[in-house]
Design an enzyme around this catalytic site. Structure first.
Site, PDB file in Angstrom:
ATOM      1  N   ARG A  67      13.428  -5.895   4.052  1.00  0.00           N
ATOM      2  CA  ARG A  67      12.424  -6.487   4.930  1.00  0.00           C
ATOM      3  C   ARG A  67      11.095  -6.075   4.316  1.00  0.00           C
ATOM      4  O   ARG A  67      10.870  -4.892   4.027  1.00  0.00           O
ATOM      5  CB  ARG A  67      12.573  -5.937   6.349  1.00  0.00           C
ATOM      6  CG  ARG A  67      11.500  -6.425   7.340  1.00  0.00           C
ATOM      7  CD  ARG A  67      10.328  -5.477   7.412  1.00  0.00           C
ATOM      8  NE  ARG A  67       9.387  -5.821   8.477  1.00  0.00           N
ATOM      9  CZ  ARG A  67       8.215  -5.233   8.660  1.00  0.00           C
ATOM     10  NH1 ARG A  67       7.823  -4.263   7.845  1.00  0.00           N
ATOM     11  NH2 ARG A  67       7.434  -5.590   9.656  1.00  0.00           N
ATOM     12  N   ASP A 125       2.475  -0.922  20.441  1.00  0.00           N
ATOM     13  CA  ASP A 125       2.516   0.203  19.516  1.00  0.00           C
ATOM     14  C   ASP A 125       1.418   1.222  19.846  1.00  0.00           C
ATOM     15  O   ASP A 125       0.274   0.826  19.955  1.00  0.00           O
ATOM     16  CB  ASP A 125       2.353  -0.396  18.114  1.00  0.00           C
ATOM     17  CG  ASP A 125       1.776   0.528  17.082  1.00  0.00           C
ATOM     18  OD1 ASP A 125       1.803   1.746  17.268  1.00  0.00           O
ATOM     19  OD2 ASP A 125       1.305  -0.008  16.056  1.00  0.00           O
ATOM     20  N   ARG A 129       7.781   2.700  20.933  1.00  0.00           N
ATOM     21  CA  ARG A 129       8.588   3.483  19.980  1.00  0.00           C
ATOM     22  C   ARG A 129       9.130   4.754  20.624  1.00  0.00           C
ATOM     23  O   ARG A 129       9.184   5.808  19.991  1.00  0.00           O
ATOM     24  CB  ARG A 129       7.737   3.818  18.752  1.00  0.00           C
ATOM     25  CG  ARG A 129       7.194   2.574  18.062  1.00  0.00           C
ATOM     26  CD  ARG A 129       6.147   2.883  17.012  1.00  0.00           C
ATOM     27  NE  ARG A 129       5.637   1.653  16.394  1.00  0.00           N
ATOM     28  CZ  ARG A 129       4.725   1.609  15.421  1.00  0.00           C
ATOM     29  NH1 ARG A 129       4.216   2.747  14.957  1.00  0.00           N
ATOM     30  NH2 ARG A 129       4.325   0.461  14.918  1.00  0.00           N
ATOM     31  N   HIS A 154       0.837  -1.194   0.000  1.00  0.00           N
ATOM     32  CA  HIS A 154       0.000   0.000   0.000  1.00  0.00           C
ATOM     33  C   HIS A 154       0.874   1.247   0.000  1.00  0.00           C
ATOM     34  O   HIS A 154       2.017   1.229   0.434  1.00  0.00           O
ATOM     35  CB  HIS A 154      -0.930   0.010   1.213  1.00  0.00           C
ATOM     36  CG  HIS A 154      -0.220  -0.251   2.501  1.00  0.00           C
ATOM     37  ND1 HIS A 154      -0.156  -1.516   3.070  1.00  0.00           N
ATOM     38  CD2 HIS A 154       0.491   0.550   3.329  1.00  0.00           C
ATOM     39  CE1 HIS A 154       0.552  -1.457   4.188  1.00  0.00           C
ATOM     40  NE2 HIS A 154       0.961  -0.211   4.375  1.00  0.00           N
ATOM     41  N   GLU A 208       7.653 -10.022   6.383  1.00  0.00           N
ATOM     42  CA  GLU A 208       6.955  -9.907   7.664  1.00  0.00           C
ATOM     43  C   GLU A 208       5.762 -10.856   7.633  1.00  0.00           C
ATOM     44  O   GLU A 208       4.674 -10.488   7.183  1.00  0.00           O
ATOM     45  CB  GLU A 208       6.466  -8.477   7.889  1.00  0.00           C
ATOM     46  CG  GLU A 208       5.739  -8.341   9.229  1.00  0.00           C
ATOM     47  CD  GLU A 208       4.696  -7.235   9.244  1.00  0.00           C
ATOM     48  OE1 GLU A 208       4.405  -6.667   8.188  1.00  0.00           O
ATOM     49  OE2 GLU A 208       4.165  -6.967  10.334  1.00  0.00           O
ATOM     50  N   ASP A 220       7.198  -5.439   4.218  1.00  0.00           N
ATOM     51  CA  ASP A 220       6.039  -5.190   5.066  1.00  0.00           C
ATOM     52  C   ASP A 220       4.820  -5.945   4.504  1.00  0.00           C
ATOM     53  O   ASP A 220       4.575  -5.910   3.299  1.00  0.00           O
ATOM     54  CB  ASP A 220       5.772  -3.680   5.092  1.00  0.00           C
ATOM     55  CG  ASP A 220       4.710  -3.298   6.091  1.00  0.00           C
ATOM     56  OD1 ASP A 220       4.889  -3.616   7.291  1.00  0.00           O
ATOM     57  OD2 ASP A 220       3.697  -2.680   5.695  1.00  0.00           O
ATOM     58  N   HIS A 224       8.880  -3.006  16.570  1.00  0.00           N
ATOM     59  CA  HIS A 224       8.007  -1.820  16.606  1.00  0.00           C
ATOM     60  C   HIS A 224       6.538  -2.166  16.565  1.00  0.00           C
ATOM     61  O   HIS A 224       5.696  -1.302  16.778  1.00  0.00           O
ATOM     62  CB  HIS A 224       8.354  -0.939  15.402  1.00  0.00           C
ATOM     63  CG  HIS A 224       8.030  -1.630  14.101  1.00  0.00           C
ATOM     64  ND1 HIS A 224       8.720  -2.747  13.647  1.00  0.00           N
ATOM     65  CD2 HIS A 224       7.062  -1.384  13.185  1.00  0.00           C
ATOM     66  CE1 HIS A 224       8.194  -3.139  12.511  1.00  0.00           C
ATOM     67  NE2 HIS A 224       7.190  -2.341  12.209  1.00  0.00           N
ATOM     68  N   ASP A 225       6.216  -3.407  16.251  1.00  0.00           N
ATOM     69  CA  ASP A 225       4.819  -3.795  16.048  1.00  0.00           C
ATOM     70  C   ASP A 225       4.189  -4.441  17.267  1.00  0.00           C
ATOM     71  O   ASP A 225       3.061  -4.945  17.177  1.00  0.00           O
ATOM     72  CB  ASP A 225       4.722  -4.771  14.862  1.00  0.00           C
ATOM     73  CG  ASP A 225       4.507  -4.047  13.546  1.00  0.00           C
ATOM     74  OD1 ASP A 225       3.998  -2.911  13.575  1.00  0.00           O
ATOM     75  OD2 ASP A 225       4.840  -4.620  12.497  1.00  0.00           O
TER      76      ASP A 225
END
Lengths: 464, 464
Positions: B208, B365, B369, B125, B240, B210, B320-321
């Site tokens: 990496r 999240d 972060r 996206h 991912e 997404d 981060h997720d």
């Protein structure tokens, strides 16, 4: 201050191109899976017809043969509108136009022919898709770029249901699509100046500035000028200002403006019988004139500026922003030819809007932006091209016509002459707007001339 | 097919950096007039705190001293969100991060230290501000790019009053900010592949990917791989995917995936007493485990893939997720150290989330972060950094630990050992999750070992 203008613009003949509508070139650069409108779709329909910079390269010989020595292109940077005044990326040539590769090729090929290329700089406003505005749309008050535009209220409403709905940010003509830069922010100034510098370094020959009056800040334009001229002292800076513009033409801001008032006066004289009475262009005084009235107005306009400025003013009858001259003149082609010839006879750099030379017509924007009918040569009226070519080449061959002083002689109510001189070179061009032959007496200063350059309707005129 | 993985990833230790929050470097590259949030603002607040790539360059020695050999950076391309998963320009390094110049410097300086750099590729996206989507917003059906996204209905409603309002175009998780590319359009495919190729040519060491599962098209990822590997056969491609991913790991699509299941199992064992009971990460099976349960699950996960794949899997506890491992473990630092050490003892490329090494914590999240507290060294827990460094360096010095085969020995309900071997090199790492000293008998195969690599809590353990 001493006024220094670019020498190459003296005597130049410009050709203005609206890139989406001039020519789709032979280079297959578009990705598969794109949907363009067919070439020749009415200009009133939104959308892209696929004209590109490769198309201009392909037609450089055609343009050169008209006597043209410079191009003014409507915006070429990435934009989601076919006129490309809604810039979303100032550092990218629109991929639909062929991208940077196509601009490189165009500059190189044009320069080989001694044709200069001036681009359109839209620095007052960006588009909703310009990255820093998008940043504010996404992040609101949290965006570091919050000060790059003028936000009045939250939440922003960038895509209102009705386009005329009040925006809660400042925008050009209150159009939500065109958020206005905050040019008081030093980061914005640097950004915009860096755009101007980048493309001058890339090799363009100048900037036509879109709505520069909206950036009401002399220091901005002074710095703009000094940064551009530092890279190329011969770069041309021409502002889009429709009225008397002496404020910007003192030598420290622009070299010239688009001389719409001159074009309006010329159309008013040659088109006195054929002007469309109810269709006044928005910013243009357009009324029937006698030769006296024309001379008075033209002398007034030339009196506004230093003679050096007058030598490089962009003199035009029409553009992408108004109905085509032919349309204004109700298709009176003789009047159009004489109007063009008159502009070409005066000091300054006349600018021919693409397709004028073959008789393209069209009402106010967007109708004046039709696709060039390459596929229908049988419809072309080449008498216009011929008149332009003759006078344009005369400007190249006779220094007086290109760069001399001038005087307008009234010979009669419907007849006049433009006299030009430079050193020992001297030329006179006679005009007779009536549809019948007349006998005129050349002005005294012209007696003994060995060149009478007649761009008027020879068939109808008798020159003594 | 033969599975070929990048050699440099065998034994590599990754360090994941969320660029806005790691470090603001010493280079003054931001334009004046920008408004950043103060460093250390709670991560729950939107906005940018000014971390940049120059900051990473500045801290390369710090990173190298941890034993790290590769960086994985969250997205660095121009985006109007601090996580930068909303790309508006794939060919521009975000100006807030220092732009292309900063990435060039980072790659050069990292490579001098034999540190590789993998970037985050968001190809499913774009953002609402991505040019081709902006084009459709402006031009509607008239945009040539109409087929680049999936439009269901008109007019588009890109900025609905409520963010969860149904969008009339396909987007990731129905978020209007994230319109989904139509990867069936050949122009879109070429565009995305050209992005991947461009940055590999620029010098990055891999991608990496997404949410690659959302592009449900093997041919897309096969072509992605072949185009990337044609430029750099050693480029790392890591998807991912949070679950069993054998479909993508047959050698023709990805080299590896982010091994969240492994991290979940490890946290379940070492954190059996300290897991926050009510905070299950969304995609992660996280439950208290015995040594038997851990071994069973880890063996299962390693059984999913070819041994070559297992050598380059990106093994991680957190990212981060999701909430930071320390937070999941209710601040049980000994459990965290052992969890990290366990990952570092297993085949694959462990990935340390920035700040883990000094005890940074944070819930799901966006709380995970936070800005790295460079200004508060008194708060750092350096026992974690020390544990990481010791085991990471061991991986570099002992080939078995970096690239060997492995076997997990159960020694007791709370104790186990990881044995690794490669040719004549052999190593065993013992783990004791209990808070008290235990006496264990080394597995038979380990008898006679002259190296016992103990990353567990020495103070609390007794190794026979």
């Amino acid at each position: 201050m001493t006024i220094k203008v670019p020498d190459w613009v003296r005597g130049a003949v410009f050709y203005q191109i609206f890139p989406d509508r001039f020519r789709q070139g032979p280079v297959q650069h578009l990705p598969p899976g794109l949907t363009l409108k067919p070439w020749g779709t009415p200009a009133s329909e939104q959308g892209f017809q696929g004209g590109d910079l490769y198309g201009i390269v392909e037609k450089l010989s055609y343009i050169e043969e008209l006597g043209v020595t410079a191009l003014y292109l409507n915006p070429v940077f990435a934009s989601a509108s076919n006129h490309r005044y809604h810039t979303y990326d100032y550092f990218t040539v629109d991929p639909l136009l062929g991208g940077e590769h196509a601009l490189r090729l165009l500059l190189d090929e044009a320069h080989k022919r001694d044709i200069r290329v001036v681009l359109d700089g839209v620095f007052n406003h960006a588009s909703r898709g310009f990255w820093a505005f998008h940043h504010i749309l996404e992040e609101g008050r949290n965006s570091p770029y919050i000060d790059w535009f003028h936000i009045d209220d939250w939440p922003l409403n960038p895509y209102p249901k009705r386009n005329k709905e009040a925006t809660n940010y400042q925008s050009w003509w209150d159009l939500p699509a065109l958020p206005k830069f905050n040019t008081d922010n030093p980061g914005v100034r640097d950004y915009l100046f860096s755009v101007a510098e980048h493309w001058i370094r890339f090799g363009i020959d100048g900037w036509r500035l879109d709505v520069p009056e909206e950036i009401d800040d002399d220091a901005f334009w002074q710095e703009f000028r000094s940064r551009v001229k530092a890279i190329n002292p011969e770069a041309y800076i021409c502002g889009e200002i429709w009225k008397k513009a002496d404020h910007w033409l003192q030598g420290d801001q622009f070299d010239a403006v688009m001389n719409y008032p001159l074009g309006g006066a010329v159309l008013g004289f040659f088109g006195a019988q054929s002007l469309k009475p109810d269709d006044q262009p928005e910013h243009l005084e357009l009324k029937p004139r006698t030769s006296h009235s024309l001379k008075k107005r033209v002398d007034e306009i030339y009196g506004w500026y230093d003679p050096e400025i007058n030598q490089v003013q962009l003199n035009l009858l029409d553009s992408h922003d108004m109905a085509r001259a032919k349309w204004i003149l109700s298709d009176d082609v003789p009047a159009l030819r004489q109007s063009l010839a008159f502009l070409l006879a005066l000091p300054g750099a006349p600018c021919i809007y693409y397709g004028t030379e073959i008789g393209m017509t069209g009402g106010p924007d967007p109708d004046c932006r039709e696709a060039f009918p390459w596929h229908k040569p049988e419809d072309w009226d080449l008498t216009i091209a011929s008149a332009i070519r003759k006078q344009a080449l005369a400007r190249q061959y006779f220094p007086a016509l290109g760069q001399g002083d001038h005087y307008i002689h009234i010979l009669g109510k419907e007849t006049l002459a433009v006299e030009r001189w430079l050193d020992d070179d001297r030329a006179v061009v006679f005009f007779n707007r009536s549809k019948k032959a007349v006998t005129v007496t050349p002005p005294e200063t012209c007696l003994g001339l060995n060149r009478l350059n007649d761009m008027a309707e020879r068939a109808n005129d008798t020159l003594s």
